[in-house]
Design an enzyme around this catalytic site. Structure first.
Site: not given
Ligand code: PLP
Length: 378
Positions: A72, A151, A200-201, A324
């Site tokens: 993402g 998120n 994907a995760h 994150c």
């Molecule tokens: N965008 C959103 C809304 C997310 O929730 C996240 C991860 O929590 C991301 C982007 C980032 O994705 P990735 O973990 O695959 O880099």
């Protein structure tokens, strides 16, 4: 090891067993570089082609509109930077103040290149309205980027209307659909978006793989430069096993989408009705229209981090907000932006349920929460 109750599925999800099995041959036997012309690479090449077609079908795109990325974060970075590299001088980006940091920090770096970015304000339910967009957009706006589902609070945005409006002013439209793909129906043609990010995760696929949907004809620069993979737009040796795993996981989730949504919503309803029967002073954040299973609550006078650690000791995994960013212990930008009351905001936790959770999990979580905060809550 004691059984854990995993209720942090917005942070990541368990790998689908079929996806795992489908990945294995590409790690152990058919491990060739898919770009090589010899026969040993045939299986890998074929698998990538099939995975692209499967993923395209799941979101109603064409196979050559799906570009594999590392997840993402990369998809978001590419979508935004890729447009500013094409539209050098006069454009501007419009996004909003409750986006994931993959968008917000990308915008900060774009602003450092003196490329203007405007931030729309989400309302108290975490929704960005067309009226807000209408006040800021001009015929010079190059790109509007609004996430499909948040998120932290799970709110689902009116993407179709926002996109229609952006197009009427000549702007392109990108949506970060990382929390939505594999969880609610996604049809890129119906939404009308020019670009869509997925990871994907978040839908039972492997970590470190995702995709960016780019509508045919969209002018965008490559973001990772090197080899000519992904139609010359995204360099790097293909992560074949993960691409295959992502396709299997997405197909499995999409095939059972209606049942999964129904089941997870019933768990969520059970959770909320049990919670409301306890003597806990809480508010629920987000919109009625949200990703099934995303429960974001703020408990008055409490500390979300303390709750997280106490639950951890009881083998229950939840989150306080954006998972994150483990170093960030500040109140989340999303909760601030939607104006959660000061006396509740620090006591915010996010429980995100999945198809793997059970009614028993829900009962255990609420019981544990009541033990931690029930009586001391004032
Ligand atoms: N965008 C959103 C809304 C997310 O929730 C996240 C991860 O929590 C991301 C982007 C980032 O994705 P990735 O973990 O695959 O880099």
């Amino acid at each position: 090891m004691a059984r854990i109750i995993y209720a942090d599925n917005a942070a990541t999800t368990k790998l689908d067993i079929d996806a795992f099995e489908a990945m294995k041959p590409f790690l152990l036997q058919d491990y060739s570089n898919a770009s090589q012309p010899y026969s040993f690479s045939r299986q890998a090449k074929k698998a990538i082609k099939e995975a692209r077609a499967i993923i395209a079908k799941c979101v109603n795109a064409e196979p050559d509109e799906i570009y594999f990325t590392s997840g993402g974060t990369e998809s978001d970075n590419w979508a935004l930077n890729g447009i500013t590299f094409v539209n050098h001088s006069c454009g501007a980006i419009i996004t909003d103040n409750i986006e994931h940091h993959a968008i917000l920090r990308t915008c900060e770096s774009i602003e450092k290149r003196l490329y203007p970015v405007a931030y729309l304000n989400a309302n108290s339910k975490g929704i960005v309205s067309v009226d807000e967009l209408a006040q800021v957009i001009t015929n010079k706006t190059a790109l509007v980027s609004i996430m499909l589902a948040n998120n932290e609070v799970g709110s689902i945005q009116p993407i179709k209307s926002l996109c229609e409006y952006a197009h009427s002013k000549g702007a392109l439209f990108h949506t970060d659909a990382v929390q939505a793909v594999g969880h609610i129906p996604i049809d890129v043609k119906d939404l009308g978006v020019d670009m869509l990010s997925a990871s994907a995760h978040k839908f039972n696929g492997p970590k470190g793989i995702g995709f960016l949907y780019i509508k045919k004809g969209t002018e965008i620069e490559s973001y990772l430069n090197g080899g000519s993979q992904e139609n010359g737009l995204r360099a790097g040796t293909e992560n074949v096993a993960s691409i295959v795993g992502m396709a299997v996981a997405l197909k499995n989730n999409v095939e059972k989408l209606t049942d999964n949504m129904k089941y997870i919503s019933s768990l969520e309803d059970g959770f909320m009705s049990l919670l409301s029967s306890m003597s806990i002073d809480y508010i629920r954040n987000g919109s009625e229209n949200h990703i099934p299973g995303n429960i974001n609550i703020s408990i008055r006078g409490m500390d979300g981090e303390m709750i997280l650690h106490r639950l951890d000791l009881m083998h229950i995994m939840i989150s306080t907000g954006a998972a994150c960013d483990t170093k960030n212990t500040k109140v989340s930008h999303v909760l601030k932006a939607i104006g959660v009351d000061e006396s509740y905001i620090k006591g915010t936790i996010r429980i995100s349920l999945s198809k793997d959770n059970t009614e028993d999990d829900v009962k255990c979580i609420v019981k544990a929460l009541n033990t931690i905060v029930g009586k001391s809550n004032c």
